[in-house]
Design an enzyme around this catalytic site. Structure first.
Site, short mmCIF file in Angstrom:
data_model
loop_
_atom_site.label_atom_id
_atom_site.label_comp_id
_atom_site.label_asym_id
_atom_site.label_seq_id
_atom_site.Cartn_x
_atom_site.Cartn_y
_atom_site.Cartn_z
N ARG A 216 -1.11 -2.39 15.75
CA ARG A 216 0.48 -1.81 15.26
C ARG A 216 1.59 -1.82 16.51
O ARG A 216 2.82 -1.72 15.00
CB ARG A 216 -0.03 -0.59 14.86
CG ARG A 216 -1.13 0.06 14.40
CD ARG A 216 -1.43 1.14 13.15
NE ARG A 216 -2.54 1.06 12.17
CZ ARG A 216 -2.34 0.60 11.03
NH1 ARG A 216 -1.57 -0.19 10.42
NH2 ARG A 216 -3.47 0.69 10.94
N HIS B 162 3.53 -5.86 11.47
CA HIS B 162 2.83 -6.29 12.47
C HIS B 162 2.44 -7.90 12.08
O HIS B 162 1.46 -8.84 13.30
CB HIS B 162 1.58 -5.61 12.47
CG HIS B 162 1.43 -4.12 12.51
ND1 HIS B 162 2.64 -3.26 13.06
CD2 HIS B 162 1.07 -3.55 11.53
CE1 HIS B 162 2.07 -2.30 12.54
NE2 HIS B 162 1.97 -2.32 11.58
N TYR C 270 -0.26 9.71 6.35
CA TYR C 270 1.27 9.32 6.06
C TYR C 270 1.54 10.37 5.26
O TYR C 270 2.65 10.36 4.82
CB TYR C 270 0.88 8.45 4.97
CG TYR C 270 0.83 7.15 6.11
CD1 TYR C 270 1.22 6.18 7.16
CD2 TYR C 270 -0.93 6.36 5.73
CE1 TYR C 270 0.87 5.52 7.65
CE2 TYR C 270 -1.17 5.14 6.56
CZ TYR C 270 -0.21 4.47 7.54
OH TYR C 270 -0.66 3.43 7.69
N ARG D 66 -0.72 4.96 17.82
CA ARG D 66 -1.99 4.36 16.53
C ARG D 66 -2.66 2.91 17.77
O ARG D 66 -2.98 3.64 18.54
CB ARG D 66 -1.74 4.16 15.40
CG ARG D 66 -0.74 5.24 15.03
CD ARG D 66 -0.69 4.83 13.62
NE ARG D 66 -1.93 4.79 12.42
CZ ARG D 66 -1.94 4.07 11.40
NH1 ARG D 66 -0.58 3.66 10.59
NH2 ARG D 66 -2.85 3.97 10.81
N ARG E 178 -3.04 7.70 -0.17
CA ARG E 178 -3.51 7.29 1.05
C ARG E 178 -3.78 7.86 2.28
O ARG E 178 -2.59 8.17 2.74
CB ARG E 178 -2.70 5.82 0.92
CG ARG E 178 -2.69 4.94 2.22
CD ARG E 178 -1.91 4.04 2.36
NE ARG E 178 -1.54 3.70 3.11
CZ ARG E 178 -1.03 2.10 4.16
NH1 ARG E 178 0.41 2.41 3.53
NH2 ARG E 178 -1.67 1.82 4.79
N ASN F 125 10.29 -0.10 5.58
CA ASN F 125 9.21 -0.21 5.32
C ASN F 125 8.07 -1.45 5.39
O ASN F 125 7.96 -0.85 4.25
CB ASN F 125 8.37 1.20 5.00
CG ASN F 125 7.39 1.38 6.27
OD1 ASN F 125 6.42 0.43 6.63
ND2 ASN F 125 6.79 2.65 6.00
N ALA G 143 1.99 -3.35 6.93
CA ALA G 143 0.83 -3.94 7.66
C ALA G 143 1.62 -4.79 8.04
O ALA G 143 1.80 -6.33 8.68
CB ALA G 143 -0.23 -4.40 6.49
N GLU H 269 13.98 -0.64 10.14
CA GLU H 269 12.30 -0.17 10.46
C GLU H 269 12.42 1.04 9.83
O GLU H 269 12.17 1.42 11.43
CB GLU H 269 12.39 -1.43 11.37
CG GLU H 269 10.42 -1.30 11.07
CD GLU H 269 10.07 -1.99 12.74
OE1 GLU H 269 10.84 -3.24 13.34
OE2 GLU H 269 8.63 -2.01 12.99
N HIS I 61 9.18 3.37 9.70
CA HIS I 61 7.40 4.00 9.95
C HIS I 61 7.62 5.06 9.12
O HIS I 61 7.59 6.78 10.03
CB HIS I 61 6.68 3.61 10.84
CG HIS I 61 7.10 1.60 10.97
ND1 HIS I 61 5.30 0.88 10.47
CD2 HIS I 61 7.42 1.06 11.98
CE1 HIS I 61 6.70 -0.17 10.42
NE2 HIS I 61 7.69 -0.35 11.85
N LEU I 62 6.41 5.49 8.55
CA LEU I 62 6.53 6.88 8.10
C LEU I 62 5.39 7.06 9.20
O LEU I 62 5.21 8.63 9.83
CB LEU I 62 4.64 7.26 7.46
CG LEU I 62 6.01 6.91 5.63
CD1 LEU I 62 4.88 6.12 4.64
CD2 LEU I 62 6.43 8.14 5.82
N SER I 63 4.38 6.98 10.29
CA SER I 63 3.46 7.19 11.17
C SER I 63 4.28 6.59 12.25
O SER I 63 5.22 5.60 12.39
CB SER I 63 1.92 6.68 10.77
OG SER I 63 2.23 5.34 11.43
N ASN J 120 0.61 -1.10 -0.16
CA ASN J 120 0.11 0.06 -0.17
C ASN J 120 0.70 1.21 0.20
O ASN J 120 0.44 2.24 -0.06
CB ASN J 120 -0.91 0.19 1.17
CG ASN J 120 -2.12 -1.20 0.90
OD1 ASN J 120 -2.76 -1.26 0.03
ND2 ASN J 120 -2.07 -2.27 2.46
N ASP K 159 11.74 -13.82 9.08
CA ASP K 159 12.83 -15.74 8.82
C ASP K 159 13.45 -15.25 7.78
O ASP K 159 15.03 -15.53 8.07
CB ASP K 159 12.01 -16.87 9.12
CG ASP K 159 11.60 -17.68 9.59
OD1 ASP K 159 11.54 -16.85 10.68
OD2 ASP K 159 10.49 -18.42 9.68
C1 DQA Z 1 3.12 1.72 8.74
C2 DQA Z 1 2.66 1.83 9.68
C3 DQA Z 1 2.03 0.47 9.57
O1 DQA Z 1 0.63 0.15 10.65
C4 DQA Z 1 0.87 0.19 8.14
O2 DQA Z 1 0.01 -0.73 8.03
C5 DQA Z 1 1.30 0.59 7.10
C6 DQA Z 1 2.53 1.93 7.27
C7 DQA Z 1 3.81 3.72 8.12
O3 DQA Z 1 5.33 4.02 7.79
O4 DQA Z 1 3.78 4.47 9.13
O5 DQA Z 1 0.86 0.42 6.12
O6 DQA Z 1 4.21 0.68 8.48
#
Ligand code: DQA
Length: 149
Positions: A112, A81, A23, A108, A18, A75, A78, A99, A101-103, A11, A88
């Site tokens: 998550r 989670h 985001y 949240r 989106r 990134n 989803a 790792e 994440h934008l948010s 996504n 693996d």
């Molecule tokens: C995300 C946070 C995830 O929980 C979510 O499913 C995403 C984007 C983020 O970049 O904040 O698709 O990884």
């Protein structure tokens, strides 16, 4: 030269339209362009990859493990989670990664707050929108320089 791979999960191809309130308004192309520009200035090679498919992300990590990739920024979206299989793949290849994440996933929904990857990561950066990726690239470059010593 240092080779860094950026993987964008499901996504994230829809960034820009989106949930922009969560985001941000930047498209994935514009984030990749900024990452490429920063990589050039830092003197590292950067490749980017996006997929909505868990298996394709796993194959990409496996290829990176046998190619000359030094470091991964991911990134997992989803799949963060849910995906034991991506966990693996990192365990199998032993590739160092950040790792991203934008948010701020901790501000949240409760589901998550679990990540199958965070404990394996060199570090986790989240909550800064597209800047999370730029900070991750800066950290990755520093990490690679330090590991080369
Ligand atoms: C995300 C946070 C995830 O929980 C979510 O499913 C995403 C984007 C983020 O970049 O904040 O698709 O990884």
């Amino acid at each position: 030269m240092t080779n860094i791979l950026v993987i964008h999960g499901p996504n994230l191809n829809l960034l820009g339209t989106r949930e922009p309130e969560v985001y941000g308004a930047d498209t994935l192309d514009s984030i990749n362009q900024q990452l490429n520009q920063m990589a050039q200035q830092s003197g590292v090679n950067l490749q980017t990859f996006q997929s909505n498919n868990e298996g394709e992300i796993i194959s990409c990590i496996q290829r990176a493990g046998s190619d000359q990739v030094d470091f991964v920024i991911i990134n997992p979206a989803a799949y963060t989670h849910t995906s034991v299989a991506i966990r693996d793949a990192f365990l199998a290849t032993r590739l160092p990664f950040i790792e991203v994440h934008l948010s701020n996933v901790y501000a949240r929904e409760e589901f998550r707050m679990n990540s199958y990857l965070s404990d394996l990561a060199v570090g986790v950066i989240g909550g800064f929108g597209k800047t999370s990726y730029l900070l991750a690239l800066e950290a990755a470059v520093i990490h690679c320089k330090q590991s080369a010593k």
